[in-house]
Design an enzyme around this catalytic site. Structure first.
Site, PDB file in Angstrom:
ATOM      1  N   ASP A 208       1.262  -1.027   0.411  1.00 39.24           N
ATOM      2  CA  ASP A 208       0.550   0.116  -0.005  1.00 39.24           C
ATOM      3  C   ASP A 208       1.177   1.447   0.049  1.00 39.24           C
ATOM      4  O   ASP A 208       1.796   1.266   0.314  1.00 39.24           O
ATOM      5  CB  ASP A 208      -0.899  -0.158   1.010  1.00 39.24           C
ATOM      6  CG  ASP A 208      -0.039  -0.756   2.451  1.00 39.24           C
ATOM      7  OD1 ASP A 208       0.771  -0.453   2.736  1.00 39.24           O
ATOM      8  OD2 ASP A 208      -1.119  -0.794   3.377  1.00 39.24           O
TER       9      ASP A 208
ATOM     10  N   HIS B  41      -7.148  -5.256   8.899  1.00 39.21           N
ATOM     11  CA  HIS B  41      -7.208  -4.995   8.257  1.00 39.21           C
ATOM     12  C   HIS B  41      -5.837  -5.750   7.580  1.00 39.21           C
ATOM     13  O   HIS B  41      -4.511  -5.945   8.853  1.00 39.21           O
ATOM     14  CB  HIS B  41      -7.133  -3.274   7.553  1.00 39.21           C
ATOM     15  CG  HIS B  41      -6.035  -2.738   8.356  1.00 39.21           C
ATOM     16  ND1 HIS B  41      -6.092  -1.615   8.531  1.00 39.21           N
ATOM     17  CD2 HIS B  41      -5.101  -3.226   8.453  1.00 39.21           C
ATOM     18  CE1 HIS B  41      -5.223  -0.988   8.922  1.00 39.21           C
ATOM     19  NE2 HIS B  41      -4.139  -1.535   9.270  1.00 39.21           N
TER      20      HIS B  41
END
Ligand code: PGA
Length: 221
Positions: A63, A124
């Site tokens: 990410d 997450h």
């Protein structure tokens, strides 16, 4: 069912996972997915100290923030400082989500040999927040309140924490041949157990890992 293997210390977590990475680097043209955050720091330190040959390796980070105004908090900067500038990676083989060459139309995970992951306090993985579709591809996402609060420890004020990121989706993560999930600290134990032993649900994105054939989960407190 995945079993969580508890290691004796955070350093041990780093060196145990470093053994797996070292083995992966012996493959021809290895491909790895890499995380940022506090969890992989002992791993990266250990990998740097081993002076391995990374020259044919390709890495894909999980990410990257969008509209981050504090450059030394970018994940690219984090990776340079903690790993890439200390090893013999070819810069052309380093990819981040958001790089135009590989996003948005690529499933990163295809043919990836090893995907390393941390887990957020809300379950997450990468920035696939609770509610993310198990079919999600690499995309831009809004970070949820808990994640922004968790990440504020790295920023001068919470207002400077980016609210959006580009994240690898759950689908490309799951298409990796092998996945290693790392968690460090008692505050992660509960969510880790829910993810690995509880219902497989989009409310806890990491629970999707129960569906993967080759997952190892390591925890240190
Ligand atoms: P941490 O973050 O390693 O800083 O705990 C993990 C994550 O949010 O994925």
């Amino acid at each position: 069912m995945n079993k969580i293997k508890e290691l004796s210390s955070y350093l041990e977590l780093g060196s145990h996972v470093a053994d797996i990475v070292e083995h992966t680097l012996t493959l021809p043209e290895p491909k790895l997915i890499l995380p940022t955050g506090s969890t992989p720091l002992s791993l990266y330190k250990e990998l740097v100290s081993r002076q391995l040959d990374w020259s044919t390796t390709t890495t894909y980070n999980l990410d990257e923030y969008v509209d981050n105004t504090i450059q030394d908090q970018s994940y690219r900067y984090f990776m340079m400082e903690n790993l890439f500038k200390h090893i013999n990676m070819n810069d052309d083989n380093i990819y981040f989500p958001g790089d135009t060459a590989v996003w948005p139309d690529l499933s990163y995970g295809t043919e990836v040999d090893l995907c390393l992951l941390g887990i957020g306090g809300n379950g997450h993985i990468a920035f696939n927040e609770p509610g993310s579709s198990f079919d999600s591809e690499t995309r831009m996402v809004d970070l949820n309140e808990e994640t922004i609060k968790d990440n504020s420890r790295f920023f001068p004020t919470i207002d400077e924490v980016p609210t959006q990121a580009v994240t690898m989706g759950l689908k490309p993560i799951m298409s990796s041949k092998k996945i290693v999930l790392m968690a460090n600290g008692k505050h992660k134990k509960d969510i880790l157990e829910q993810a690995m032993y509880g219902n497989i649900t989009e409310d806890i994105p990491a629970s999707i890992l129960q569906n993967h054939k080759n997952v190892k989960v390591y925890y240190s407190d």
